[in-house]
Design a protein around this motif. Sequence first.
Motif, PDB file in Angstrom:
ATOM      1  N   UNK A 147      69.211  80.914 -17.575  1.00  0.00           N
ATOM      2  CA  UNK A 147      68.798  80.782 -16.176  1.00  0.00           C
ATOM      3  C   UNK A 147      68.980  82.107 -15.432  1.00  0.00           C
ATOM      4  N   UNK A 148      70.091  82.781 -15.680  1.00  0.00           N
ATOM      5  CA  UNK A 148      70.344  84.069 -15.020  1.00  0.00           C
ATOM      6  C   UNK A 148      69.303  85.106 -15.432  1.00  0.00           C
ATOM      7  N   UNK A 149      68.904  85.076 -16.707  1.00  0.00           N
ATOM      8  CA  UNK A 149      67.895  86.024 -17.181  1.00  0.00           C
ATOM      9  C   UNK A 149      66.554  85.795 -16.492  1.00  0.00           C
ATOM     10  N   UNK A 150      66.213  84.538 -16.297  1.00  0.00           N
ATOM     11  CA  UNK A 150      64.952  84.209 -15.618  1.00  0.00           C
ATOM     12  C   UNK A 150      64.985  84.658 -14.150  1.00  0.00           C
ATOM     13  N   UNK A 151      66.134  84.448 -13.492  1.00  0.00           N
ATOM     14  CA  UNK A 151      66.267  84.893 -12.092  1.00  0.00           C
ATOM     15  C   UNK A 151      66.133  86.416 -12.002  1.00  0.00           C
ATOM     16  N   UNK A 152      66.758  87.130 -12.961  1.00  0.00           N
ATOM     17  CA  UNK A 152      66.659  88.597 -12.974  1.00  0.00           C
ATOM     18  C   UNK A 152      65.205  89.032 -13.173  1.00  0.00           C
ATOM     19  N   UNK A 153      64.508  88.387 -14.081  1.00  0.00           N
ATOM     20  CA  UNK A 153      63.105  88.718 -14.352  1.00  0.00           C
ATOM     21  C   UNK A 153      62.250  88.468 -13.118  1.00  0.00           C
ATOM     22  N   UNK A 154      62.492  87.332 -12.449  1.00  0.00           N
ATOM     23  CA  UNK A 154      61.723  86.989 -11.253  1.00  0.00           C
ATOM     24  C   UNK A 154      62.012  87.984 -10.129  1.00  0.00           C
ATOM     25  N   UNK A 155      63.288  88.365  -9.965  1.00  0.00           N
ATOM     26  CA  UNK A 155      63.647  89.350  -8.936  1.00  0.00           C
ATOM     27  C   UNK A 155      62.987  90.702  -9.194  1.00  0.00           C
ATOM     28  N   UNK A 156      62.958  91.116 -10.466  1.00  0.00           N
ATOM     29  CA  UNK A 156      62.318  92.387 -10.817  1.00  0.00           C
ATOM     30  C   UNK A 156      60.827  92.358 -10.522  1.00  0.00           C
ATOM     31  N   UNK A 157      60.200  91.197 -10.765  1.00  0.00           N
ATOM     32  CA  UNK A 157      58.773  91.040 -10.505  1.00  0.00           C
ATOM     33  C   UNK A 157      58.487  91.148  -9.009  1.00  0.00           C
ATOM     34  N   UNK A 158      59.309  90.495  -8.185  1.00  0.00           N
ATOM     35  CA  UNK A 158      59.138  90.574  -6.722  1.00  0.00           C
ATOM     36  C   UNK A 158      59.348  92.015  -6.242  1.00  0.00           C
ATOM     37  N   UNK A 159      60.368  92.677  -6.780  1.00  0.00           N
ATOM     38  CA  UNK A 159      60.654  94.067  -6.391  1.00  0.00           C
ATOM     39  C   UNK A 159      59.474  94.983  -6.706  1.00  0.00           C
ATOM     40  N   UNK A 160      58.914  94.813  -7.896  1.00  0.00           N
ATOM     41  CA  UNK A 160      57.774  95.656  -8.279  1.00  0.00           C
ATOM     42  C   UNK A 160      56.565  95.383  -7.394  1.00  0.00           C
ATOM     43  N   UNK A 161      56.371  94.085  -7.032  1.00  0.00           N
ATOM     44  CA  UNK A 161      55.222  93.733  -6.197  1.00  0.00           C
ATOM     45  C   UNK A 161      55.364  94.346  -4.807  1.00  0.00           C
ATOM     46  N   UNK A 162      56.581  94.325  -4.257  1.00  0.00           N
ATOM     47  CA  UNK A 162      56.804  94.882  -2.928  1.00  0.00           C
ATOM     48  C   UNK A 162      56.596  96.400  -2.905  1.00  0.00           C
ATOM     49  N   UNK A 163      56.869  97.050  -4.025  1.00  0.00           N
ATOM     50  CA  UNK A 163      56.672  98.500  -4.107  1.00  0.00           C
ATOM     51  C   UNK A 163      55.238  98.866  -4.470  1.00  0.00           C
ATOM     52  N   UNK A 164      54.403  97.850  -4.664  1.00  0.00           N
ATOM     53  CA  UNK A 164      53.011  98.129  -4.996  1.00  0.00           C
ATOM     54  C   UNK A 164      52.797  98.543  -6.433  1.00  0.00           C
ATOM     55  N   UNK A 165      53.713  98.205  -7.319  1.00  0.00           N
ATOM     56  CA  UNK A 165      53.613  98.591  -8.726  1.00  0.00           C
ATOM     57  C   UNK A 165      53.048  97.484  -9.615  1.00  0.00           C
ATOM     58  N   UNK A 166      52.494  96.426  -8.998  1.00  0.00           N
ATOM     59  CA  UNK A 166      51.913  95.325  -9.777  1.00  0.00           C
ATOM     60  C   UNK A 166      50.396  95.339  -9.562  1.00  0.00           C
TER      61      UNK A 166
END
Length: 314
Positions: A283-302
């Motif tokens: 569960x923690x790994x999934x939360x980390x993956x989801x957080x990284x995805x949101x971070x990349x999207x906010x920086x315009x890297x997606x």
Amino acid sequence: MDLHRAINDIAAGLAETDIAGARAYRLDDRDRQRVAAFMRGLNRTAPLKFNHPGLATNAMRDGPRLIIQNDLGTTDAHVLIVQIEGQDDAPRLSVLHSDIHRQRLEFFQNRLPALTWTQSSRQLPGSEQGQFTLATGILQAADLPALDAALETLGASLVFLIDWNKARKSLRHFVSGPAAVALLHWAADHEYGHRAYLEAGGETMIGDLLDTVSQLTGGSYGTMQRALGQDGTMAFLREALRTSSEALRNGQSPPAIRDMLQAELMTRVASMADRILDDAIDHAALILDLGSLVHAALLGNVPDLLAAAARAQR
């Protein structure tokens, strides 16, 4: 019932011979073969009653019928009478069984699916129970070997009726009513029985084990299902039935059985804790993956936000 027991005493006194433990008289050679088949099954499982009384067998010929009667115990209206007719060409087996506990009667009928059963309720004067159920099972056997196989199965099933209701109530401290009956069927299928579990302490022993394991592990489980889950509880109770039966038959004491089951419960609780920890790590790994995805999207890297959103939803 008083008359029934008095007649049993007279029948035992008239016995002319002993057939594998059955007291018998007026039997011919074919009758002896049928009684021997019944006693083969009974003697195979009878040790599972341990020190409990019951299972004494009388056999006699009455005109065209061979009658085998078994003393199932001391409970009022708990009687088993077996009648066999037509050993020449159309062997027919009739089983008359009465019981004050309908659920135990149904359990017994399920042990003998080859028989066709009918049943009716009767009053029991002068007894606290007040009512009992009388069941009749009929089998028209194809031949004598099929008849003997049915008699052996019948004889082997009787020990599982002794203290059946007590065992069911004991197991219901930890699982539902249907699950308790399923455990008793499992114990009978594997010829472990439930009497050893009761001899070892039953629900009191299991409750003490749970308290001890809670103290040793620093947990606060409260119930077996909270400690092991439903499937884990069923698996542990099967192990308790098996271990108690094998250990007691091997001459080991109830305290030794308790020690073995404590080690088993400790292992299962630790395994359950490991599985919960594994789920938490996933569960923690999934939360980390989801957080990284949101971070990349906010920086315009997606490059594809819709695909990223779909992945996050999954």
